[in-house]
Design an enzyme around this catalytic site. Structure first.
Site, short mmCIF file in Angstrom:
data_model
loop_
_atom_site.label_atom_id
_atom_site.label_comp_id
_atom_site.label_asym_id
_atom_site.label_seq_id
_atom_site.Cartn_x
_atom_site.Cartn_y
_atom_site.Cartn_z
N SER A 84 0.81 -1.22 0.00
CA SER A 84 0.00 0.00 0.00
C SER A 84 0.84 1.28 0.00
O SER A 84 0.30 2.37 0.14
CB SER A 84 -0.93 0.01 1.22
OG SER A 84 -0.19 -0.02 2.42
N THR A 186 -1.86 3.95 3.74
CA THR A 186 -1.04 5.11 4.05
C THR A 186 -0.07 4.79 5.17
O THR A 186 -0.39 4.02 6.06
CB THR A 186 -1.94 6.28 4.54
OG1 THR A 186 -2.92 6.55 3.55
CG2 THR A 186 -1.13 7.53 4.80
N THR A 204 1.76 7.25 0.27
CA THR A 204 0.90 6.13 -0.08
C THR A 204 0.93 5.84 -1.57
O THR A 204 1.28 6.71 -2.38
CB THR A 204 -0.56 6.45 0.33
OG1 THR A 204 -1.38 5.32 0.11
CG2 THR A 204 -1.10 7.63 -0.45
N ARG A 214 -7.21 9.22 -9.53
CA ARG A 214 -7.73 9.48 -8.19
C ARG A 214 -6.60 9.87 -7.24
O ARG A 214 -5.53 9.28 -7.23
CB ARG A 214 -8.45 8.25 -7.66
CG ARG A 214 -9.04 8.41 -6.24
CD ARG A 214 -8.14 7.87 -5.16
NE ARG A 214 -8.79 7.85 -3.84
CZ ARG A 214 -8.20 7.50 -2.72
NH1 ARG A 214 -6.93 7.13 -2.74
NH2 ARG A 214 -8.86 7.51 -1.56
N THR A 237 -5.35 8.08 8.31
CA THR A 237 -5.25 6.89 7.49
C THR A 237 -6.65 6.33 7.28
O THR A 237 -7.55 6.58 8.08
CB THR A 237 -4.34 5.84 8.15
OG1 THR A 237 -4.17 4.71 7.27
CG2 THR A 237 -4.90 5.37 9.48
N GLY A 238 -6.84 5.60 6.21
CA GLY A 238 -8.16 5.05 5.93
C GLY A 238 -8.74 5.61 4.65
O GLY A 238 -7.99 5.95 3.72
#
Length: 327
Positions: A84, A186, A204, A214, A237-238
């Site tokens: 990631s 992230t 990230t 995106r 994060t998320g």
């Protein structure tokens, strides 16, 4: 004495009103300032352990927080096993690895890159944007052109394993992130050095199989990261879209300015995200914060968010965030 007591009560009540928080959430401010450790570094998720290890080598020898967070997040950026972040990150739906990153210091100097391709260490490009240009953010081809002009090498970031996973995903082409797996995309790192200076970094490869082009919250100052040297620092994060909609990290820092502890500030920011979204299915967001006194804390929508912390007292270890237990 009576007038002074009344003024103090009104002052505390005003802070609660401004923060949109309950009186119990302000217990930290009312009880006096907690004292943390300096130097100290916190980094999101398990890959924060390696980041902290690299950053701590700088901090323990009197180095700057800014150098520490950059060196720290370069570790997962360059690790092909971290799916990631950076090299080896899962690609977008067109099979391209696109990277986002930002960095910020205690004087509000900041730099960012977004939709950067073919460059392994976007965090270092972001720092050069901060230090060598009059701008804050460069994107896409312009960011790549700048990186190449600064001596970075163009290289393929799509590893064989990530390519195979993408080929398998294309059979169904279903975009459905799973919380704490595909949407903790992230690494955010925050540090305070021996001089008391704060800095933060965030990097990230973005949500796996996203639409080409995106960009999430990670490179956006005030969303994925925010630092105020007089108050504290925060990172997120998320699900990036949810963080952007609430200016998440900037909100956390402002809540700390108004007297909340890092943990309570993160909790209030999470509650705002919950309030703003009707459907919280697979919507995981976690915030991590560090104040100028070296006190840290975090909070998340669901269970599962954790971070690594390193200091002189406890070494490098993992801690779990508190989360919303009742709905």
């Amino acid at each position: 004495m009576e007038n002074n007591s009344r003024r103090n009560f009104i002052k505390k009540l005003s802070v609660a009103s401004l923060a949109g928080a309950s009186i119990p959430a302000l217990s930290f401010a009312m009880e006096g300032k907690a004292k943390g450790n300096k130097p100290l570094m916190v980094s999101t998720w398990n890959h924060g352990m390696g980041a902290n290890e690299a950053g701590w080598e700088i901090l323990k020898n009197g180095g700057s927080a800014l150098d520490a967070v950059e060196a720290g997040v370069r570790v997962p950026e360059g690790d092909p096993m971290e799916r990631s972040v950076g090299f080896g990150g899962l690609p977008d739906r067109e099979g391209r690895v696109t990277l986002d990153a930002c960095i910020m210091d205690h004087e509000s100097q900041c730099g960012a890159v977004a939709f950067l391709q073919d460059i392994k260490h976007p965090i270092s490009v972001a720092r050069l944007v901060m230090e060598k240009t009059p701008h804050v953010m460069l994107v896409g081809k312009g960011a790549k052109q700048f990186a190449l002009s600064q001596g970075f090498k163009e290289e393929n970031l799509l590893t064989e394993q990530s390519r195979k996973d993408w080929e398998e995903w294309k059979k169904k082409s279903k975009y459905q992130p799973v919380i704490n797996i595909e949407n903790h995309d992230t690494i955010g790192s925050l540090a305070i050095d021996s001089k008391g200076n704060l800095a933060g970094a965030c990097t990230t490869s973005g949500a796996a199989y996203k639409l080409h082009g995106r960009v999430g919250d990670s490179p956006i100052i005030g969303a994925g990261l925010f630092v105020d040297g007089e108050v504290g620092a925060a990172c997120a994060t998320g699900l990036g879209e949810a963080v952007i909609r609430t200016a998440g990290s900037a909100i956390v820092v402002e809540l700390m300015r108004q007297g909340l502890s890092p943990k309570d500030a993160c909790e209030e920011a999470v509650k705002r995200i919950i309030h703003k979204h009707k459907d919280l299915t697979n919507l995981q967001v976690g915030f991590l914060a560090l104040n100028k006194d070296g006190v840290y804390g975090g909070y998340s929508v669901y269970a599962g968010f954790n971070w690594a912390v390193v200091d002189n007292k406890g070494g490098n270890r993992m801690e779990d965030a508190e989360y919303k237990k009742e709905w």
